[in-house]
Design a protein around this motif. Sequence first.
Motif, PDB file in Angstrom:
ATOM      1  N   SER A   1       0.857  -1.252   0.071  1.00 46.44           N
ATOM      2  CA  SER A   1       0.075  -0.054   0.020  1.00 46.44           C
ATOM      3  C   SER A   1       0.898   1.392  -0.066  1.00 46.44           C
ATOM      4  N   LEU A   2       1.913   1.179   0.904  1.00 43.54           N
ATOM      5  CA  LEU A   2       2.843   2.453   0.997  1.00 43.54           C
ATOM      6  C   LEU A   2       3.429   2.625  -0.361  1.00 43.54           C
ATOM      7  N   GLY A   3       3.846   1.777  -1.040  1.00 40.26           N
ATOM      8  CA  GLY A   3       4.641   1.974  -2.338  1.00 40.26           C
ATOM      9  C   GLY A   3       3.768   2.335  -3.336  1.00 40.26           C
ATOM     10  N   HIS A   4       2.429   2.023  -3.551  1.00 33.62           N
ATOM     11  CA  HIS A   4       1.512   2.309  -4.520  1.00 33.62           C
ATOM     12  C   HIS A   4       0.876   3.794  -4.077  1.00 33.62           C
ATOM     13  N   LEU A   5       0.714   4.182  -2.863  1.00 42.52           N
ATOM     14  CA  LEU A   5       0.601   5.590  -2.460  1.00 42.52           C
ATOM     15  C   LEU A   5       1.673   6.271  -2.942  1.00 42.52           C
ATOM     16  N   CYS A   6       3.010   6.060  -2.682  1.00 42.69           N
ATOM     17  CA  CYS A   6       4.014   6.989  -3.182  1.00 42.69           C
ATOM     18  C   CYS A   6       3.915   7.211  -4.470  1.00 42.69           C
TER      19      CYS A   6
END
Length: 196
Positions: free
Chosen positions: A38-43
């Motif tokens: 999730s964090l990677g995709h939000l970045c």
Amino acid sequence: MTTPRTAFFAAPVLTGAYGVIRILDGLDGSRGPGFAWSLGHLCFLGALVLFVQGFAAMRAMAGGGKLSAVGLWTGVAGAVALAGQFAIDLVVGFMSADRGAMEELFTRVQDIPGMLPVIYEFGPLLFFVGQLILVSQLAARRVLKPWAPVLVLVNAVLPLVGKDLIPVGAVLLLVAFAPLCRTRETVEADSKVLVA
């Protein structure tokens, strides 16, 4: 609000962050679902917003002609396709207990007519085409170095060679965009974009 000058730095940094998180998430042999996914995709979604802001500033710096308009709107269309792809990835990650469940959901989504060409295949390419048009115009106007379009093109190709090369591409973008973080033209574009 982020200024275009900041966007030219922050967009590649967030892209690189996505690439690094993606590599770390895959160290155990599978990617997602979970916090790193999730964090990677939000970045990356954040990077897309900043890239679009940068595209608008590039168009202003290129003089706002027809070719720069084509570059802007082609890039924006590609950014929308990429944002759709990454939003789907986020939702699938939230809805899945493990990688197997994710694969099943991805298959169902990609079976929707038109989804593959628009969101996964042709659509995202428009982002890189638009970016290359704008960067080439700025290189022709000597706002960017003459080799900047080459770096942007290599950045576009690297994920096709291997997605683990995304952080390398992000560094290339930082080098290509470096002059835009400090030039008079970018300062002027800041005001044009912010009042538009």
